[in-house]
Design a protein around this motif. Structure first.
Motif, short mmCIF file in Angstrom:
data_model
loop_
_atom_site.label_atom_id
_atom_site.label_comp_id
_atom_site.label_asym_id
_atom_site.label_seq_id
_atom_site.Cartn_x
_atom_site.Cartn_y
_atom_site.Cartn_z
N ILE A 63 0.83 -1.21 0.00
CA ILE A 63 0.00 0.00 0.00
C ILE A 63 0.86 1.25 0.00
CG2 ILE A 63 -1.61 1.36 1.40
CD1 ILE A 63 -2.96 -1.29 2.14
N LEU A 64 1.93 1.26 0.79
CA LEU A 64 2.82 2.43 0.82
C LEU A 64 3.52 2.62 -0.52
CD1 LEU A 64 4.31 2.03 4.41
CD2 LEU A 64 2.73 3.81 3.63
N SER A 65 3.75 1.52 -1.25
CA SER A 65 4.39 1.64 -2.56
C SER A 65 3.49 2.35 -3.57
CB SER A 65 4.78 0.26 -3.10
OG SER A 65 3.64 -0.47 -3.55
N LEU A 66 2.19 2.38 -3.29
CA LEU A 66 1.25 3.11 -4.16
C LEU A 66 1.31 4.61 -3.93
CD1 LEU A 66 -1.89 0.79 -3.77
CD2 LEU A 66 -0.11 0.67 -5.53
N LEU A 67 1.93 5.01 -2.82
CA LEU A 67 1.91 6.42 -2.42
C LEU A 67 3.28 7.09 -2.48
CD1 LEU A 67 -0.39 6.02 0.71
CD2 LEU A 67 -1.05 6.94 -1.50
N VAL A 68 4.34 6.31 -2.27
CA VAL A 68 5.69 6.90 -2.24
C VAL A 68 6.63 6.06 -3.10
CG1 VAL A 68 5.33 7.79 0.10
CG2 VAL A 68 6.44 5.57 -0.20
N ASP A 69 7.81 6.60 -3.36
CA ASP A 69 8.86 5.84 -4.06
C ASP A 69 9.41 4.81 -3.07
OD1 ASP A 69 11.12 4.83 -5.25
OD2 ASP A 69 11.90 6.77 -5.90
N ILE A 70 8.94 3.57 -3.20
CA ILE A 70 9.28 2.55 -2.22
C ILE A 70 10.78 2.24 -2.21
CG2 ILE A 70 8.94 0.53 -3.70
CD1 ILE A 70 7.78 0.98 -0.02
N HIS A 71 11.46 2.42 -3.33
CA HIS A 71 12.91 2.18 -3.37
C HIS A 71 13.64 3.21 -2.51
CE1 HIS A 71 12.40 -0.72 -6.61
NE2 HIS A 71 11.56 0.13 -7.17
N GLN A 72 13.16 4.42 -2.52
CA GLN A 72 13.80 5.49 -1.73
C GLN A 72 13.51 5.35 -0.25
OE1 GLN A 72 12.66 9.44 -2.98
NE2 GLN A 72 13.54 10.41 -1.17
N PHE A 73 12.30 4.86 0.08
CA PHE A 73 11.86 4.88 1.48
C PHE A 73 11.83 3.50 2.14
CE2 PHE A 73 10.03 8.85 -0.16
CZ PHE A 73 10.39 9.74 0.84
N ILE A 74 12.33 2.46 1.48
CA ILE A 74 12.18 1.11 2.02
C ILE A 74 12.76 0.97 3.42
CG2 ILE A 74 14.24 0.30 0.82
CD1 ILE A 74 11.04 -1.70 1.77
N ASP A 75 13.93 1.56 3.69
CA ASP A 75 14.52 1.43 5.02
C ASP A 75 13.65 2.10 6.08
OD1 ASP A 75 16.74 -0.04 4.20
OD2 ASP A 75 17.84 1.78 3.64
N ASN A 76 13.02 3.22 5.73
CA ASN A 76 12.10 3.89 6.65
C ASN A 76 10.86 3.04 6.88
OD1 ASN A 76 13.50 6.01 4.76
ND2 ASN A 76 13.16 7.10 6.69
N VAL A 77 10.40 2.37 5.82
CA VAL A 77 9.20 1.54 5.93
C VAL A 77 9.45 0.34 6.82
CG1 VAL A 77 7.68 -0.01 4.62
CG2 VAL A 77 8.25 2.24 3.70
N LEU A 78 10.61 -0.29 6.70
CA LEU A 78 10.88 -1.52 7.43
C LEU A 78 11.02 -1.31 8.94
CD1 LEU A 78 13.38 -3.30 4.98
CD2 LEU A 78 10.94 -3.77 5.35
N VAL A 79 11.32 -0.09 9.38
CA VAL A 79 11.45 0.15 10.82
C VAL A 79 10.14 0.58 11.46
CG1 VAL A 79 13.90 0.74 10.65
CG2 VAL A 79 12.19 2.56 10.48
N LEU A 80 9.08 0.70 10.66
CA LEU A 80 7.77 1.04 11.22
C LEU A 80 7.21 -0.16 11.99
CD1 LEU A 80 6.21 2.82 8.10
CD2 LEU A 80 7.06 3.95 10.17
N ASN A 81 6.23 0.09 12.85
CA ASN A 81 5.60 -0.98 13.61
C ASN A 81 4.42 -1.54 12.80
OD1 ASN A 81 4.28 -2.67 15.39
ND2 ASN A 81 4.39 -1.28 17.12
N HIS A 82 4.62 -2.73 12.25
CA HIS A 82 3.61 -3.32 11.37
C HIS A 82 2.75 -4.35 12.09
CE1 HIS A 82 5.26 -1.48 7.69
NE2 HIS A 82 6.45 -1.66 8.26
N ARG A 83 2.53 -4.16 13.38
CA ARG A 83 1.65 -5.07 14.12
C ARG A 83 0.22 -5.00 13.59
NH1 ARG A 83 5.06 -8.57 16.30
NH2 ARG A 83 6.64 -7.56 17.60
N GLN A 84 -0.13 -3.88 12.97
CA GLN A 84 -1.46 -3.68 12.40
C GLN A 84 -1.32 -3.45 10.91
OE1 GLN A 84 -3.60 -0.41 14.18
NE2 GLN A 84 -5.18 -0.39 12.60
N ALA A 85 -2.30 -3.94 10.14
CA ALA A 85 -2.27 -3.74 8.69
C ALA A 85 -3.18 -2.59 8.30
CB ALA A 85 -2.73 -5.01 7.98
N ILE A 86 -2.75 -1.82 7.31
CA ILE A 86 -3.61 -0.78 6.74
C ILE A 86 -4.80 -1.47 6.08
CG2 ILE A 86 -3.73 1.12 5.07
CD1 ILE A 86 -0.64 1.32 5.32
N ASP A 87 -5.99 -0.91 6.21
CA ASP A 87 -7.20 -1.52 5.69
C ASP A 87 -7.11 -1.74 4.17
OD1 ASP A 87 -10.14 -2.20 6.49
OD2 ASP A 87 -10.31 -1.05 4.63
N GLU A 88 -7.48 -2.93 3.73
CA GLU A 88 -7.36 -3.29 2.32
C GLU A 88 -8.20 -2.42 1.40
OE1 GLU A 88 -7.72 -7.30 -0.51
OE2 GLU A 88 -8.55 -7.31 1.52
#
Length: 364
Positions: A135-160
């Motif tokens: 879902i975040l890849s639909l909004l941002v350049d996932i290649h640029q932000f992947i390290d920032n994304v991986l340190v987030l708390n993913h205990r909860q999923a964004i609604d499909e």
């Protein structure tokens, strides 16, 4: 109505009853739910944080098949009571191998360099991580932000459902992505499953139509530097929506197709049909909700609005949504967005209202 549709309705209803997890499981087996309905039940159990039910349903073949790509990791999640992090993968990712999932997210020929980093985070957060990255890849350049994304708390999923919404031309989150850091964007996106998401975007589109290219800055001024949810955003945007509608839409005639309902009784309430934009503004100010921002949708026939009065005082506002089969009831809000009549308590009111609509109003 087909048997599968009846079973789906029963499945939705059983999760709204005050039953224990074991009672729900017994009910599911007694009714004979199979395949996709079992998968749907599993998804509900994860979303509603029911670990006992989720673990039991996870053993069902229909559910296990959805996780074939991670067979070697499954015992780890089960043994550590971490089954709630195993959300069924969202439509673009489901029924694929691990590498195919990464290819969808990162693109062909580029996913291999992310396999190890994503895999390490996956061991901690499960499939929630993959759904959120997509879902975040639909909004941002996932290649640029992947390290920032991986340190987030993913205990909860964004609604499909946000995946479908993002495909609609009127839905844009540029104002969120461009104004805030990824951690803030992610925190807000975790709250996108309720009507505050839709209502917030309606107000933001209204601001964009009036203010043009400056709308992002104006939105940020309204909601501040640290929005925490779409409820928070919606609340802070309301004054701006009133300001815009006051200036432009106060005197507009609504010409509602449901005016025949005006004066009809709904048990102890009397139906009042707003006639002008000002009527909706007054309703919103009186009941402290956002119906004042609904003037354009009402005029465009996207929805229709009625009020319920008790002893000549505003008590509730009801959103009526037209379709080829007739009207259905959307939001049913009281003071400060109270929603008690959207559940079991309001069923008798909603049923009689549908009967009145079918009897007195013709879909145009």
């Amino acid at each position: 109505m087909s048997i599968s549709h009846v079973r789906e309705t029963l499945l939705l209803n059983v999760f709204d009853l005050s039953l224990t997890e074991k009672e729900i499981l017994a009910y599911i087996h007694a009714i004979g739910f199979k395949d996709e309905s079992i998968v749907r039940a599993y998804s509900f159990s994860v979303k509603r944080k029911m670990p006992v039910l989720a673990k039991a349903l996870f053993k069902e073949e229909a559910v296990t098949k959805k996780f074939y790509f991670m067979k070697e990791s499954i015992p780890f999640f089960i043994e550590n009571d971490n089954v709630l992090s195993l959300t069924v993968l969202y439509a673009p990712l489901i029924d694929k191998s691990y590498d195919e999932i990464l290819e969808v997210i990162f693109g062909s020929g580029q996913f291999e360099r992310y396999r190890k980093r994503v895999g390490a985070a996956f061991d901690k957060f499960g499939t929630n991580l993959l759904n959120n990255i997509y879902i975040l890849s639909l909004l941002v350049d996932i290649h640029q932000f992947i390290d920032n994304v991986l340190v987030l708390n993913h205990r909860q999923a964004i609604d499909e459902n946000i995946i479908t919404k993002l495909k609609q031309p009127e839905v844009s989150l540029d104002w969120l992505v461009s104004n805030y850091k990824l951690t803030r964007v992610f925190r807000v996106l975790l709250t996108c499953e309720d009507e505050n998401f839709t209502d917030s975007l309606r107000i933001i589109n209204m601001i964009r139509n009036v203010e043009g290219d400056d709308y992002k800055e104006i939105v940020k001024e309204c909601i501040g530097r640290k929005p925490i949810s779409f409820y928070d955003i919606h609340t802070k945007l309301l004054p701006k929506s009133y300001e815009i509608t006051n200036n432009q839409l106060r005197s507009i005639s609504l010409n509602q197709d449901i005016e025949n309902l005006d004066g009809e009784n709904l048990y102890e309430y009397t139906i009042s049909v707003p006639k002008t934009g000002e009527d909706l503004l007054i309703t919103g100010a009186t009941l402290k909700h956002c119906v004042g921002s609904f003037i354009e949708p009402v005029v465009n026939k996207t929805c229709q609005i009625i009020n319920l009065k008790y002893k000549n005082k505003l008590a509730y506002t009801v959103e009526l949504l037209p379709s080829s089969l007739g009207y259905r009831i959307g939001q049913f809000k009281g003071n400060r967005n109270s929603s008690e009549y959207e559940g079991y308590e309001g069923e008798r009111y909603r049923n009689v209202l549908i009967e009145l609509l079918n009897k007195k109003v013709e879909i145009k």
